[in-house]
Enzyme design. Structure first.
Site, PDB file in Angstrom:
ATOM      1  N   HIS A 161       0.817  -1.227   0.000  1.00 50.36           N
ATOM      2  CA  HIS A 161       0.000   0.000   0.000  1.00 50.36           C
ATOM      3  C   HIS A 161       0.852   1.279   0.000  1.00 50.36           C
ATOM      4  O   HIS A 161       0.308   2.376  -0.152  1.00 50.36           O
ATOM      5  CB  HIS A 161      -0.937   0.043   1.208  1.00 50.36           C
ATOM      6  CG  HIS A 161      -1.993  -1.008   1.180  1.00 50.36           C
ATOM      7  ND1 HIS A 161      -2.900  -1.124   0.148  1.00 50.36           N
ATOM      8  CD2 HIS A 161      -2.297  -2.022   2.047  1.00 50.36           C
ATOM      9  CE1 HIS A 161      -3.709  -2.155   0.385  1.00 50.36           C
ATOM     10  NE2 HIS A 161      -3.365  -2.717   1.526  1.00 50.36           N
ATOM     11  N   HIS A 198      -6.420  -6.948  -0.639  1.00 50.14           N
ATOM     12  CA  HIS A 198      -6.527  -5.501  -0.885  1.00 50.14           C
ATOM     13  C   HIS A 198      -5.702  -5.108  -2.112  1.00 50.14           C
ATOM     14  O   HIS A 198      -4.598  -5.615  -2.304  1.00 50.14           O
ATOM     15  CB  HIS A 198      -6.022  -4.724   0.340  1.00 50.14           C
ATOM     16  CG  HIS A 198      -6.710  -5.102   1.622  1.00 50.14           C
ATOM     17  ND1 HIS A 198      -6.155  -5.988   2.530  1.00 50.14           N
ATOM     18  CD2 HIS A 198      -7.904  -4.725   2.125  1.00 50.14           C
ATOM     19  CE1 HIS A 198      -6.986  -6.125   3.555  1.00 50.14           C
ATOM     20  NE2 HIS A 198      -8.060  -5.375   3.338  1.00 50.14           N
ATOM     21  N   ASP A 285      -5.002 -12.727   3.061  1.00 46.91           N
ATOM     22  CA  ASP A 285      -6.263 -12.232   3.617  1.00 46.91           C
ATOM     23  C   ASP A 285      -7.452 -12.524   2.706  1.00 46.91           C
ATOM     24  O   ASP A 285      -8.568 -12.073   2.977  1.00 46.91           O
ATOM     25  CB  ASP A 285      -6.172 -10.735   3.989  1.00 46.91           C
ATOM     26  CG  ASP A 285      -5.316  -9.914   3.047  1.00 46.91           C
ATOM     27  OD1 ASP A 285      -4.994 -10.410   1.949  1.00 46.91           O
ATOM     28  OD2 ASP A 285      -4.978  -8.764   3.412  1.00 46.91           O
TER      29      ASP A 285
HETATM   30  N1  Q9C Z   1     -12.725  -2.282   7.513  1.00 46.78           N
HETATM   31  C1  Q9C Z   1      -2.709  -5.186   4.122  1.00 46.78           C
HETATM   32  O1  Q9C Z   1      -3.368  -6.195   4.031  1.00 46.78           O
HETATM   33  N2  Q9C Z   1      -8.029  -1.183   7.222  1.00 46.78           N
HETATM   34  N3  Q9C Z   1      -3.229  -4.021   4.547  1.00 46.78           N
HETATM   35  C2  Q9C Z   1      -9.091  -1.872   6.589  1.00 46.78           C
HETATM   36  C3  Q9C Z   1     -11.451  -2.613   6.874  1.00 46.78           C
HETATM   37  C4  Q9C Z   1      -6.736  -1.223   6.594  1.00 46.78           C
HETATM   38  C5  Q9C Z   1      -4.621  -3.901   4.872  1.00 46.78           C
HETATM   39  C6  Q9C Z   1     -10.383  -1.634   7.304  1.00 46.78           C
HETATM   40  C7  Q9C Z   1      -6.401  -2.516   5.914  1.00 46.78           C
HETATM   41  C8  Q9C Z   1      -4.978  -2.555   5.410  1.00 46.78           C
HETATM   42  C9  Q9C Z   1      -1.226  -5.234   3.848  1.00 46.78           C
HETATM   43 ZN    ZN Z   2      -4.376  -7.032   2.514  1.00 47.11          ZN
END
Ligand code: Q9C
Ligand code: ZN
Length: 343
Positions: A161, A198, A285
């Protein structure tokens, strides 16, 4: 397969993140990597090696000097401002539309300027851990360049990200982009496949105008999934990079059938690019019981995922990204890597 791992990640352990209007227990925790490390050893995947030091240069080739300078000082500046026992640094104001970007200024100015969310706190050990994660990815890339068929960078904090000059999504430095750039400078032609739930907005942004690195991502459609503001199917690259970016946003509750057909499409585009190395942003994930995500892949599906990646017959670097079900994470991660080796 060689695994690269540094215990320095243990120094990055923010207890909470601000999400849904409140402080919640952090999900990006040291136990993630510790669990995977134990499983790598239990299933005898191969040797676990410490990363080498690559210095500041490979990071500077990808990241803005202002972001790097800020991240390296942020925790100290925050504690000067809010006291030695201050909570983790989290921004409270950002330069949204109509406001001015300000890379210089006090710590509140700079943290708002460089962050894009509230889920990515900075603590005392964050910078050291982020550096170690980048060195872990670089070491695994170097082993690949030296002839390994597959290597695994068991790194955290994750990276996909983080863009050149913005951090967020639990990511500070973009480990896979730093490795990809290092490989480009050694004359190689990398394709990046991002299988984290994501969208890898940071990686996409870094290479968006470039034809020398292909980026493909399978992820929860940003119309309902984080990071909300990038990752749509119409983002194909720009300028020289036009055609070198592929987003495959997928529906809620995507199962193996739908996932596998998107993966086939991703590989047809990756093969057409004719890369000589494959870099995988290995987020886990997508698992059916992940606490923050909404896909429906099962434990065995990760073996098939690894087999399909292995079927591409490319030297492959796996860089650990997300995946938050602490019970399943070790097994599903090593399933991908074993699937790759058997595939
Ligand atoms: N309601 C990675 O998997 N918040 N980052 C999400 C969902 C941030 C994920 C909230 C998620 C970041 C590397
Ligand atoms: Zn992720």
């Amino acid at each position: 397969m060689k695994t690269f791992y540094s215990p320095t990640h243990l120094e990055h352990a923010p207890p909470e993140e601000f999400e849904g209007g409140r402080m919640n227990p952090a999900v990006e925790v040291p136990a993630r990597a510790l669990g995977v490390l134990a499983e790598v050893e239990r299933r005898r995947l191969g040797p676990v090696l410490p990363p080498a030091e690559f210095g500041a240069e490979p990071i500077a080739r990808v990241h803005d000097a202002g972001l790097v300078g800020f991240l390296s000082q942020a925790s100290e500046l925050w504690r000067k401002r809010y006291g030695e026992d201050a909570p983790p640094a989290i921004p409270s104001a950002w330069p949204a539309r109509g406001l001015r970007s300000r890379p210089d200024g006090d710590v509140e100015t700079r943290i708002g300027n460089y962050a894009f969310d509230t889920a990515t706190p900075i603590v005392k050990g964050t910078w050291r851990a982020a550096l170690a994660a980048a060195n872990t990815a670089l070491s695994a890339a170097e082993a690949l360049a030296n002839g390994e068929r597959g290597t695994f960078a068991l790194a955290r904090p994750p990276g996909h990200h983080a863009s050149s000059d913005v951090f967020g999504g639990y990511c500070y430095l973009n480990n896979i982009a730093i490795a990809a750039q290092w490989l480009v400078e050694r004359g190689l032609r990398p394709a990046i496949l991002d299988v984290d739930y994501h969208h890898g907005n940071g990686t996409q942004s870094i290479f968006y105008r470039r034809a020398d690195v292909f980026f493909a991502s399978l992820h929860g459609d940003p119309s309902f999934a984080y990071p909300h503001f990038l990752g749509f199917a119409d983002e194909c690259g720009e300028g020289d990079g036009d055609g070198a970016n592929l987003n495959l946003p997928l529906a809620m509750y995507t199962d193996w059938r739908a996932y596998a057909s998107a993966l086939t499409l991703a590989f047809s585009r990756i093969n057409a690019f004719a890369p000589d190395v494959l870099l995988v942003s290995l987020g886990l994930d997508t698992f059916e019981a992940d606490p923050i995500s909404k896909f429906s892949l099962g434990t065995k599906d990760y073996l098939r995922l690894g087999e399909i990646i292995g079927g591409a017959r490319l030297p492959t670097l796996f860089v650990f990204e997300g995946g938050y079900n602490l019970t399943a994470l070790p097994e599903i991660t090593v399933n991908v890597l074993e699937g790759f080796e058997g595939g």
